[in-house]
Design an enzyme around this catalytic site. Sequence first.
Site, PDB file in Angstrom:
ATOM      1  N   ASP A 197     -53.633  23.356  70.830  1.00 14.99           N
ATOM      2  CA  ASP A 197     -52.217  23.732  70.936  1.00 14.99           C
ATOM      3  C   ASP A 197     -51.540  23.992  69.588  1.00 14.99           C
ATOM      4  OD1 ASP A 197     -51.713  21.132  69.967  1.00 14.99           O
ATOM      5  OD2 ASP A 197     -49.903  20.976  71.189  1.00 14.99           O
ATOM      6  N   GLU A 198     -52.331  24.327  68.575  1.00 12.67           N
ATOM      7  CA  GLU A 198     -51.753  24.544  67.253  1.00 12.67           C
ATOM      8  C   GLU A 198     -52.474  25.653  66.511  1.00 12.67           C
ATOM      9  OE1 GLU A 198     -51.130  21.413  63.998  1.00 12.67           O
ATOM     10  OE2 GLU A 198     -51.083  20.259  65.846  1.00 12.67           O
TER      11      GLU A 198
ATOM     12  N   ASP B 239     -46.814  25.177  67.349  1.00 14.77           N
ATOM     13  CA  ASP B 239     -47.321  23.964  68.012  1.00 14.77           C
ATOM     14  C   ASP B 239     -46.703  23.932  69.410  1.00 14.77           C
ATOM     15  OD1 ASP B 239     -47.681  21.385  68.976  1.00 14.77           O
ATOM     16  OD2 ASP B 239     -47.421  20.441  67.015  1.00 14.77           O
TER      17      ASP B 239
HETATM   18  P1  TTP Z   1     -49.544  16.999  70.458  1.00 13.71           P
HETATM   19  O1  TTP Z   1     -49.212  18.333  69.875  1.00 13.71           O
HETATM   20  O2  TTP Z   1     -49.633  15.846  69.547  1.00 13.71           O
HETATM   21  O3  TTP Z   1     -48.482  16.613  71.571  1.00 13.71           O
HETATM   22  P2  TTP Z   1     -47.797  17.455  72.711  1.00 13.71           P
HETATM   23  O4  TTP Z   1     -48.133  18.908  72.630  1.00 13.71           O
HETATM   24  O5  TTP Z   1     -48.102  16.817  74.019  1.00 13.71           O
HETATM   25  O6  TTP Z   1     -46.271  17.210  72.421  1.00 13.71           O
HETATM   26  P3  TTP Z   1     -45.315  17.804  71.278  1.00 13.71           P
HETATM   27  O7  TTP Z   1     -46.122  18.706  70.406  1.00 13.71           O
HETATM   28  O8  TTP Z   1     -44.223  18.510  72.018  1.00 13.71           O
HETATM   29  O9  TTP Z   1     -44.828  16.580  70.579  1.00 13.71           O
HETATM   30  O10 TTP Z   1     -50.915  17.086  71.235  1.00 13.71           O
HETATM   31  C1  TTP Z   1     -51.343  18.237  71.934  1.00 13.71           C
HETATM   32  C2  TTP Z   1     -52.095  17.868  73.186  1.00 13.71           C
HETATM   33  O11 TTP Z   1     -53.227  17.049  72.850  1.00 13.71           O
HETATM   34  C3  TTP Z   1     -51.274  17.040  74.167  1.00 13.71           C
HETATM   35  O12 TTP Z   1     -50.537  17.831  75.067  1.00 13.71           O
HETATM   36  C4  TTP Z   1     -52.317  16.199  74.845  1.00 13.71           C
HETATM   37  C5  TTP Z   1     -53.434  16.042  73.831  1.00 13.71           C
HETATM   38  N1  TTP Z   1     -53.397  14.692  73.244  1.00 13.71           N
HETATM   39  C6  TTP Z   1     -54.213  13.701  73.806  1.00 13.71           C
HETATM   40  O13 TTP Z   1     -54.970  13.975  74.746  1.00 13.71           O
HETATM   41  N2  TTP Z   1     -54.162  12.438  73.283  1.00 13.71           N
HETATM   42  C7  TTP Z   1     -53.341  12.094  72.238  1.00 13.71           C
HETATM   43  O14 TTP Z   1     -53.327  10.926  71.805  1.00 13.71           O
HETATM   44  C8  TTP Z   1     -52.507  13.120  71.666  1.00 13.71           C
HETATM   45  C9  TTP Z   1     -51.579  12.792  70.515  1.00 13.71           C
HETATM   46  C10 TTP Z   1     -52.571  14.397  72.202  1.00 13.71           C
HETATM   47 CA    CA Z   2     -47.936  20.117  70.707  1.00 12.31          CA
END
Ligand code: TTP
Ligand code: CA
Length: 367
Positions: free
Chosen positions: A110-111, A10
């Site tokens: 991103d996963e 992730d």
């Molecule tokens: P996440 O993996 O939830 O968050 P992140 O990568 O920013 O942070 P981390 O994993 O380090 O906690 O979400 C991935 C991407 O998806 C994030 O960079 C932006 C997008 N996203 C949104 O656009 N809106 C949202 O409400 C969420 C949760 C994520």
């Molecule tokens: Ca993430």
Amino acid sequence: MQDRVIMLADFDYFYAQCEELRNPTIKDKPVVVGVYSGRTEESGAVSTSNYIARKYGVKSGIPLFLAKRKLEGTESVFLPVDHEYYDEISDRIMRIFRSYATSLEQVSVDEAYLDVTEQVEGSFEKARDYAQEIKADVKNQVGISFSVGVGPNKIVAKIACDSHKPDGLTIVKPIEAKIFLESLDVDRLLGVGKKTSVKMTELGIKTVGDLAKFDCQRLIEVFGKVMGIYFHNAANAVDNEPVQEQGEAESISRIGTLKQDTHDLEFILQKTDELTGDVFREVTEKNLSFKQVAIYVVRTDLSSKSRSITLDQPSKDKETIRRNVRVLFEKFLSESTLEIRRVGVKVSVFSRKEPRQKQLSNFFQMG
Ligand code: TTP
Ligand code: CA
């Protein structure tokens, strides 16, 4: 059956990390990426923020004006989302992952899950070094950090990953899996949404451990057979869902910036040939046939357009992509006099090798 070794990767604060990569000078400041709705200068919501901004309480989903207020007096940087750029980076990382795994399942931009059982010969000790190797490789080649969870299945890998971010590496061996889950709140399990969680509380189930011990027959009565069995198994760290490619529905594309803005067909085709080569390599790797070829164009005024051709027959052939890209550009350039800045090549509408297996996520509507 041999234990599987499953990884969930992730990417850390992904959109904001991409922005830091593009412009490293903002790295030590609070960085907020948001969707500007356009109504007023500050209306819109935060997509994500870097960890510095998170210290001030700025997180995904909050209104931008609130984020601005929380960061008042700091050297904060606010940026609009640039999905294409993030997709490009994500694609590059996924390609690297693919070379490290027997199968790869991309869950979002991103996963991704990686089945690395063979590569580490079923060993969770080796998995630690292996994960570190992948992290270093991606950091070197792309410049992005991510967190990894390793477990005997997807459910455990996911929760392991969430337990240590950013740049985390959490390994949960099969023998530890049940205890690892036990003390967590039940809504940490994929598929336990608000409504389900309320129902579970009514049944006296607070933690995953409570759920593991709860009578399975009763769960089936309350949640139905599919979900009842799923909850029972998940809480006991049992999950046989394979890591599977989600190939059929998607497209494969590459986008690149031209060395200079131009309206010259041959100059453009030099670039698209490169992109076609990359697209073709991925199509071959995944053993797919495509029925549609498309081009994507960003002009100097930043307007973007796409054009596509549907083939009579599915094709696996590089020349077919090149030929159709040429035809599409010839036509496009004759219609538009603006110079072109960025170009893309995409193939899609893949032939299915086998019907898509029903995904667990299909059952999660009841949340
Ligand atoms: P996440 O993996 O939830 O968050 P992140 O990568 O920013 O942070 P981390 O994993 O380090 O906690 O979400 C991935 C991407 O998806 C994030 O960079 C932006 C997008 N996203 C949104 O656009 N809106 C949202 O409400 C969420 C949760 C994520
Ligand atoms: Ca993430």
